[in-house]
Design an enzyme around this catalytic site. Structure first.
Site, short mmCIF file in Angstrom:
data_model
loop_
_atom_site.label_atom_id
_atom_site.label_comp_id
_atom_site.label_asym_id
_atom_site.label_seq_id
_atom_site.Cartn_x
_atom_site.Cartn_y
_atom_site.Cartn_z
N HIS A 64 0.81 -1.22 0.00
CA HIS A 64 0.00 0.00 0.00
C HIS A 64 0.85 1.27 0.00
O HIS A 64 0.30 2.36 -0.13
CB HIS A 64 -0.93 0.02 1.22
CG HIS A 64 -0.21 0.33 2.48
ND1 HIS A 64 0.69 -0.55 3.06
CD2 HIS A 64 -0.21 1.44 3.24
CE1 HIS A 64 1.19 0.02 4.14
NE2 HIS A 64 0.67 1.22 4.27
N HIS A 79 1.38 6.86 -0.29
CA HIS A 79 0.62 5.98 0.60
C HIS A 79 -0.81 5.88 0.08
O HIS A 79 -1.55 6.86 0.11
CB HIS A 79 0.65 6.57 2.02
CG HIS A 79 0.12 5.68 3.06
ND1 HIS A 79 -1.23 5.48 3.26
CD2 HIS A 79 0.76 4.93 3.99
CE1 HIS A 79 -1.40 4.65 4.27
NE2 HIS A 79 -0.20 4.29 4.73
#
Length: 157
Positions: A64, A79
């Site tokens: 992620h 992110h």
């Protein structure tokens, strides 16, 4: 003496969508700029691209988050989503690996935005410059209708 000759540089939106100021992100680690300053994109699709040219210095095990050191020395964290580390990689497809050379606008990853939303996660994709102290000036550019590759953060070194 010749600072006025230095060209303004920029990072780009990492997806089509709405570019917002980092202070508007729901996660306080980002909104309070604990890791650094930057911006976020509320993506319209799951195609996530690189905001700068440089080297991929890390791809988290949970897929992620991506770290990039830009050609001019910025340390950048991309992110995808808020609290998405909890998904342990589900919904993310990396398109790069640690050590890869990447150009601004190249694909970093794909994210299943519907899966994130259905599981209750924010899809806000945060771009943090963790070494902003090395910049002379910088500013995020909010844009309600950005395309991937549009200027989103201008700076001078």
């Amino acid at each position: 003496m010749f600072d006025f000759f230095k060209k303004e540089k920029f990072l780009t939106a990492v997806a089509d969508g709405q570019v917002i100021d980092i202070t508007k992100v729901s996660d306080q680690v980002f909104s309070q700029k604990i890791l650094g300053d930057g911006f976020a994109v509320i993506p319209e699709n799951g195609e996530i691209s690189s905001p700068a040219s440089g080297i991929v210095t890390d791809v988290t095990e949970t897929l992620h988050a991506y770290c990039i050191t830009s050609d001019d020395g910025l340390e950048i964290l991309v992110h995808i989503g808020i609290d998405t580390v909890e998904l342990k990689g589900t919904g993310f497809t990396p398109l790069v690996k640690k050590g890869d050379r990447i150009n601004q606008g190249d694909s970093l990853a794909k994210a299943d935005l519907e899966l994130l939303k259905n599981k209750g996660y924010s899809t806000a994709t945060v771009v943090v410059i963790t070494n902003t102290e090395s910049l002379k000036s910088y500013s995020a550019l909010e844009n309600p209708n950005a395309n991937s590759g549009d200027k989103a953060f201008i700076y001078k070194i």
